[in-house]
Write a protein that holds these residues in place. Structure first.
Motif, PDB file in Angstrom:
ATOM      1  N   GLU A  81      32.225 150.986  94.726  1.00 50.73           N
ATOM      2  CA  GLU A  81      30.606 149.423  94.774  1.00 50.73           C
ATOM      3  C   GLU A  81      29.995 149.802  95.581  1.00 50.73           C
ATOM      4  O   GLU A  81      29.636 150.069  96.377  1.00 50.73           O
ATOM      5  CB  GLU A  81      31.369 148.445  94.981  1.00 50.73           C
ATOM      6  N   LEU A 354      32.737 144.212  83.870  1.00 48.88           N
ATOM      7  CA  LEU A 354      32.673 142.577  84.299  1.00 48.88           C
ATOM      8  C   LEU A 354      33.683 143.062  85.718  1.00 48.88           C
ATOM      9  O   LEU A 354      33.550 141.676  86.341  1.00 48.88           O
ATOM     10  CB  LEU A 354      33.050 141.592  83.280  1.00 48.88           C
ATOM     11  N   ASN A 356      33.983 145.605  87.820  1.00 48.24           N
ATOM     12  CA  ASN A 356      33.030 146.367  88.327  1.00 48.24           C
ATOM     13  C   ASN A 356      33.150 144.597  89.752  1.00 48.24           C
ATOM     14  O   ASN A 356      32.900 144.290  90.990  1.00 48.24           O
ATOM     15  CB  ASN A 356      32.645 147.050  88.294  1.00 48.24           C
ATOM     16  N   GLN A 357      32.180 143.459  88.797  1.00 47.02           N
ATOM     17  CA  GLN A 357      32.045 142.674  89.121  1.00 47.02           C
ATOM     18  C   GLN A 357      32.543 142.256  89.832  1.00 47.02           C
ATOM     19  O   GLN A 357      32.804 141.142  90.799  1.00 47.02           O
ATOM     20  CB  GLN A 357      30.944 141.885  87.928  1.00 47.02           C
ATOM     21  N   ALA A 360      33.995 143.278  92.934  1.00 51.06           N
ATOM     22  CA  ALA A 360      32.880 143.058  94.350  1.00 51.06           C
ATOM     23  C   ALA A 360      32.996 141.039  94.483  1.00 51.06           C
ATOM     24  O   ALA A 360      32.688 140.992  95.207  1.00 51.06           O
ATOM     25  CB  ALA A 360      31.219 143.220  93.790  1.00 51.06           C
ATOM     26  N   ALA A 361      33.073 140.143  93.596  1.00 51.41           N
ATOM     27  CA  ALA A 361      32.849 139.314  93.774  1.00 51.41           C
ATOM     28  C   ALA A 361      33.869 138.634  94.645  1.00 51.41           C
ATOM     29  O   ALA A 361      33.778 137.878  95.267  1.00 51.41           O
ATOM     30  CB  ALA A 361      33.102 138.418  92.499  1.00 51.41           C
ATOM     31  N   LYS A 385      31.911 132.030  91.413  1.00 50.52           N
ATOM     32  CA  LYS A 385      31.773 133.072  91.311  1.00 50.52           C
ATOM     33  C   LYS A 385      32.795 134.305  90.424  1.00 50.52           C
ATOM     34  O   LYS A 385      32.572 134.488  89.869  1.00 50.52           O
ATOM     35  CB  LYS A 385      30.696 133.906  92.102  1.00 50.52           C
ATOM     36  N   ILE A 389      33.138 135.175  86.476  1.00 53.04           N
ATOM     37  CA  ILE A 389      33.833 136.147  85.603  1.00 53.04           C
ATOM     38  C   ILE A 389      34.759 136.168  85.262  1.00 53.04           C
ATOM     39  O   ILE A 389      35.202 137.216  84.066  1.00 53.04           O
ATOM     40  CB  ILE A 389      33.231 137.201  87.201  1.00 53.04           C
TER      41      ILE A 389
END
Length: 636
Positions: A81, A354, A356-357, A360-361, A385, A389
């Motif tokens: 990341e 998505l 991976n996002q 991270a979120a 967030k 997602i």
């Protein structure tokens, strides 16, 4: 030269010269005030605690800018990341990390020495002992307590108790072990030790307040950590341990993701392995029951044509299974963060991005919750967030599932069409082909899962720390107090006190001290200046005498000649406002200076109250001037 010419040619004194002439007579006072102020500055400087700077330089690794190793891990798609510098600065200054530092270094109990001038913090080698909490997760505040050490009896007297070395002391419900420093100088005397017990949280907060973390340049991932402290050795250890704990927790987080992924793959492997064994047994039973030894060339041609279709169908089934797992994960977590174990099996790059996002979120949400409260704006934005997602992930999975179902329908149709070509193949061979096809599908799935398992294990074994230490903790200083500033301030205060003293003294002084005072306030010309000497001799000028006073009387004599003293204008009156100001001394020596030029001088004593000239010259004063004034005596 007349009087007007004398005034017109009088030079104007420079202002600097005037200042020097004004203050120079008081130079002993200036020296005294300067010495006093510098001494006070020295004592005040001694009372100030010296502050040093402890610093360390680290490099925050960015997978997007890495070398060959990071590119290999990116190709494996393993929990990499992008690091955001601002977020990592918040993590480095988080309370949770600093509390671990406090526990590891036992910073909750601080030992001091109460000196005559200042309080000195003692740490590690400089401290006679350390107070180590037995349960570091429940350390209570205990206040301030003085203690003394009896090295002969090997006991520590504290809180009206005598505790043996390495014994246990209970402070406000928290047991501490008294760890004696064997390298401490036991011959040191005059020490007044005391210890302050704080909670882990308060100690961590005080360290965080003095910790500064900033990028070394714009858009750089190199960070500089600084702490201003009176104990540089302590601050250096804090920085080093902070970096170690940051790396340790980062590696543990990555390993946890890898562990969950491996566990999911192993569960799938066990299920597929059972299916492969079942298919193998079916083949053996079928061959034994039907007596089949080989397939014909026509069956082989069918097998070759249909194998690719079946392989693709198996992959679609796996992807559909993964999509179901992902959808169950998204809908069942209810906003709670976690790890999607089947991430390695996702082939769609949009869905992978998505997910991976989402990782991270959720990671940012955890960091925000660690730093701020649950209802803070940062946490609420992070939760929103994550929800957004997750909605995108669900929508993407539905779209991909529809595509996969349409493709599987097409594959089934293609397989059904190809199956019509096998009507002429004996039923025995057809049954064997169906069973063999199932076995190959299961083997392909099994091999695929084994490959992903090895990739995940490789990535887990090669997990590296996110923080690379460029320079370990070092210190410099002291940065304050700066001695020259204190001494300069002391000197300026002494100078100011001296100037104020002179101004006040002159304000209350009723004597004329300087020539400029006469010149500024009157139009009377100053013909000469005669210094005052401690010499009691009333005769200051004689033939050949070259003292300062004698030369000044000669200058007075010369200036009087320039002013018009001659055989015609030959009378001089020497007077003053009160007695004791030097009228007799000036008149006597001025008369003597004139006689040295060969002139005849008559010195008349006009002081009717306290005449002194006759006494100083040793002559009879009777009759005096008063006798002539009242006609009791004549010149003859």
């Amino acid at each position: 030269m007349n009087e007007e010419q004398f005034f017109s040619e009088k030079p104007q004194a420079n202002i600097l010269v005037q200042i020097v002439h004004r203050y120079l007579p008081f130079w002993p006072i200036f020296v005294l005030f300067s010495a006093i102020s510098l001494s006070i500055a020295y004592i005040y400087l001694r009372s100030q605690t010296k502050i040093y700077v402890a610093a360390a330089k680290v490099l925050l690794k960015d997978p997007q800018r890495g070398g060959g190793d990071s590119k290999v891990l990116d190709a494996l798609n393993i929990f990499s990341e992008k690091k955001i510098v601002e977020n990592e600065i918040i993590v480095l200054r988080s309370t949770s990390l600093m509390q671990e530092v406090v526990k590891q270094l036992d910073l909750y109990a601080t030992v001091y020495n109460q000196g005559n001038v200042q309080v000195e913090e003692l740490y590690k080698q400089n401290a006679p002992l350390a107070f180590v909490a037995l349960d570091k997760d429940s350390v209570n505040s205990g206040g301030k307590h003085f203690f003394s050490i009896d090295w002969d009896e090997r006991v520590v007297e504290i809180m009206k108790k005598k505790v043996p070395f390495d014994g246990i002391l209970d402070v406000n419900g928290t047991p501490y072990r008294l760890a004696i420093n064997p390298e401490y100088n036991r011959q040191a005397v005059g020490k007044n030790f005391f210890v302050v017990f704080n909670t882990v949280n308060s100690t961590a907060s005080s360290i965080i307040a003095s910790l500064r973390v900033a990028p070394m340049s714009y858009a750089s991932t190199a960070l500089e950590l600084k702490i201003e402290t009176p104990v540089p050795a302590k601050a250096k250890e804090v920085l080093n341990v902070l970096c170690d704990i940051y790396n340790k927790e980062g590696i543990e987080d990555k390993n946890q993701i890898a562990f969950n992924t491996l566990r999911f793959i192993e569960d799938r492997l066990m299920a597929v392995e059972g299916q492969v064994d079942s298919v193998d047994r079916n083949i053996l039973n079928y061959r034994a029951r039907e007596g089949i030894t080989d397939l014909g060339s026509q069956a082989q041609a069918y097998f070759n044509s249909v194998r690719e279709l079946d392989k693709r169908k198996g992959e679609l089934d796996i992807q559909l299974g993964v999509l179901n797992d992902i959808q169950r994960y998204i809908t069942s977590k209810a906003g709670k963060p976690g790890t999607v174990p089947s991430l390695q099996l996702v082939q769609d790059q949009v869905l992978l991005g998505l997910i991976n996002q989402l990782y991270a979120a959720e990671f940012e949400l955890d960091q925000a919750r660690a730093v701020a409260g649950a209802q803070s704006e940062t946490v609420l934005l992070a939760e929103e967030k994550v929800r957004r997602i997750k909605a995108d992930v669900l929508e993407s999975t539905n779209n991909i599932r529809n595509n996969y179902l349409a493709e599987r329908k097409y594959l089934n149709s293609s397989i059904a069409q190809s199956s019509g070509m096998l009507r002429q193949i004996p039923m025995k061979e057809l049954g064997l082909l169906n069973i063999s096809r199932d076995r190959e599908i299961k083997n392909n799935i099994y091999n695929y899962l084994l490959q992903k398992k090895e990739e995940t294990a490789l990535s887990s074994a090669s997990t590296s720390a996110d923080l690379r230490v460029l320079e370990k903790g070092y210190s410099y200083g002291p940065i304050r107090p700066i001695p020259k500033n204190y001494y300069l301030m002391g000197f300026l205060l002494g100078l100011l006190a001296f100037l104020l003293f002179v101004q006040v003294r002159e304000q209350f002084n009723n004597k004329v001290m300087f020539r400029t005072e006469v010149e500024n306030k009157t139009n009377v010309p100053v013909v000469a200046e005669i210094i005052q000497t401690p010499n009691r001799d009333n005769i200051a000028i004689t033939e050949g005498k070259r003292t300062v006073v004698a030369e000044q009387f000669r200058a007075l004599r010369t200036n009087l000649g320039f002013l018009g003293l001659s055989e015609v204008d030959n009378t001089i009156l020497v007077t003053s406002s009160v007695s004791g100001e030097g009228k007799s001394f000036i008149a006597t020596n001025l008369a003597l200076s004139l006689t040295l030029t060969g002139k005849r001088v008559a010195l008349m004593e006009m002081d009717l109250r306290k005449p002194k000239i006759s006494k100083q010259l040793g002559v009879d004063r009777s009759p005096g001037i008063s006798s002539y004034l009242v006609n009791k005596a004549t010149v003859e």
